[in-house]
Write a protein that holds these residues in place. Sequence first.
Motif, short mmCIF file in Angstrom:
data_model
loop_
_atom_site.label_atom_id
_atom_site.label_comp_id
_atom_site.label_asym_id
_atom_site.label_seq_id
_atom_site.Cartn_x
_atom_site.Cartn_y
_atom_site.Cartn_z
N LYS A 24 0.84 -1.21 0.00
CA LYS A 24 0.00 0.00 0.00
C LYS A 24 0.87 1.26 0.00
CE LYS A 24 -4.41 -1.15 0.33
NZ LYS A 24 -5.40 -0.72 -0.65
N LEU A 80 -8.16 -7.13 -4.39
CA LEU A 80 -7.48 -5.85 -4.13
C LEU A 80 -6.20 -5.76 -4.94
CD1 LEU A 80 -8.03 -5.54 -0.30
CD2 LEU A 80 -8.90 -3.99 -2.03
N HIS A 83 -6.99 -5.05 -8.54
CA HIS A 83 -7.40 -3.65 -8.67
C HIS A 83 -6.17 -2.73 -8.67
CE1 HIS A 83 -9.92 -0.11 -8.33
NE2 HIS A 83 -9.21 0.27 -7.29
N MET A 84 -5.22 -3.01 -7.78
CA MET A 84 -4.01 -2.18 -7.73
C MET A 84 -3.20 -2.33 -9.01
SD MET A 84 -2.85 -2.79 -3.77
CE MET A 84 -1.36 -1.80 -3.87
N HIS A 103 -5.01 6.27 -0.12
CA HIS A 103 -5.92 5.14 -0.07
C HIS A 103 -6.96 5.43 0.99
CE1 HIS A 103 -3.68 2.09 -2.55
NE2 HIS A 103 -2.97 3.18 -2.63
N TRP A 106 -12.14 2.69 3.17
CA TRP A 106 -12.69 1.39 2.78
C TRP A 106 -11.66 0.50 2.13
CZ3 TRP A 106 -16.51 0.16 5.52
CH2 TRP A 106 -17.42 1.13 5.94
N SER A 107 -10.77 1.08 1.35
CA SER A 107 -9.69 0.30 0.74
C SER A 107 -8.76 -0.26 1.82
CB SER A 107 -8.89 1.17 -0.23
OG SER A 107 -7.77 0.50 -0.71
N THR A 111 -8.42 -4.28 2.99
CA THR A 111 -7.11 -4.94 3.06
C THR A 111 -6.86 -5.46 4.47
OG1 THR A 111 -6.30 -3.44 1.35
CG2 THR A 111 -4.65 -4.66 2.59
#
Length: 190
Positions: A24, A80, A83-84, A103, A106-107, A111
């Motif tokens: 992240k 996730l 998506h990234m 970020h 919710w993201s 995670t």
Amino acid sequence: MNPFSILLIGVAMSTDAFAAAVGKGAAMQRPRFPQALRAGLIFGAIEAVTPIIGWLLGHAAARYITAWDHWIAFTVLGLLGLHMIWNGFKPDAGDGDEPPRHHGFWSLAATGLGTSIDAMAVGVSLAFLDAPIMLVAAVIGLCTLVMVTAGIMLGRVLGALAGKRAEIVGGVIMIVIGTAILHEHLTGAA
């Protein structure tokens, strides 16, 4: 249960979250310490709550949780990660005047949930050990807070070195973590 055992559980439960936080942090554009601390608080709170939920579910639900926890973690982290990766390949919309990428809650929460499903199963097993669940949950939450905050800041360094493609690397890390969790549970590896 002695204090050293509780600390080991806390560190063990926060390692997946640490690895996810590095991904992240690499995907974020120059995250600052307050952002890293925010992510650490979100992950830490989720990591602290899930063993309590598991503990409350107890013996009756143990077979259902342990039968599906690895699939849930694999799916959440895999989606996730994809998506990234998708975002890493998308061209920039602007001419460089785009605000830094942060970020959202919710993201980060999704995670955090994906990396804490196994903590719920640990909570179930702790119900049979007469463990002080509130103390164990607090230690897991604090370890995760520290590890995720450090992971985001480490990811910042990696992100600065890798540029925009760092989000792709972060997505791959998410998928690898999810796959490792799935492999560990399916093969019985420890």
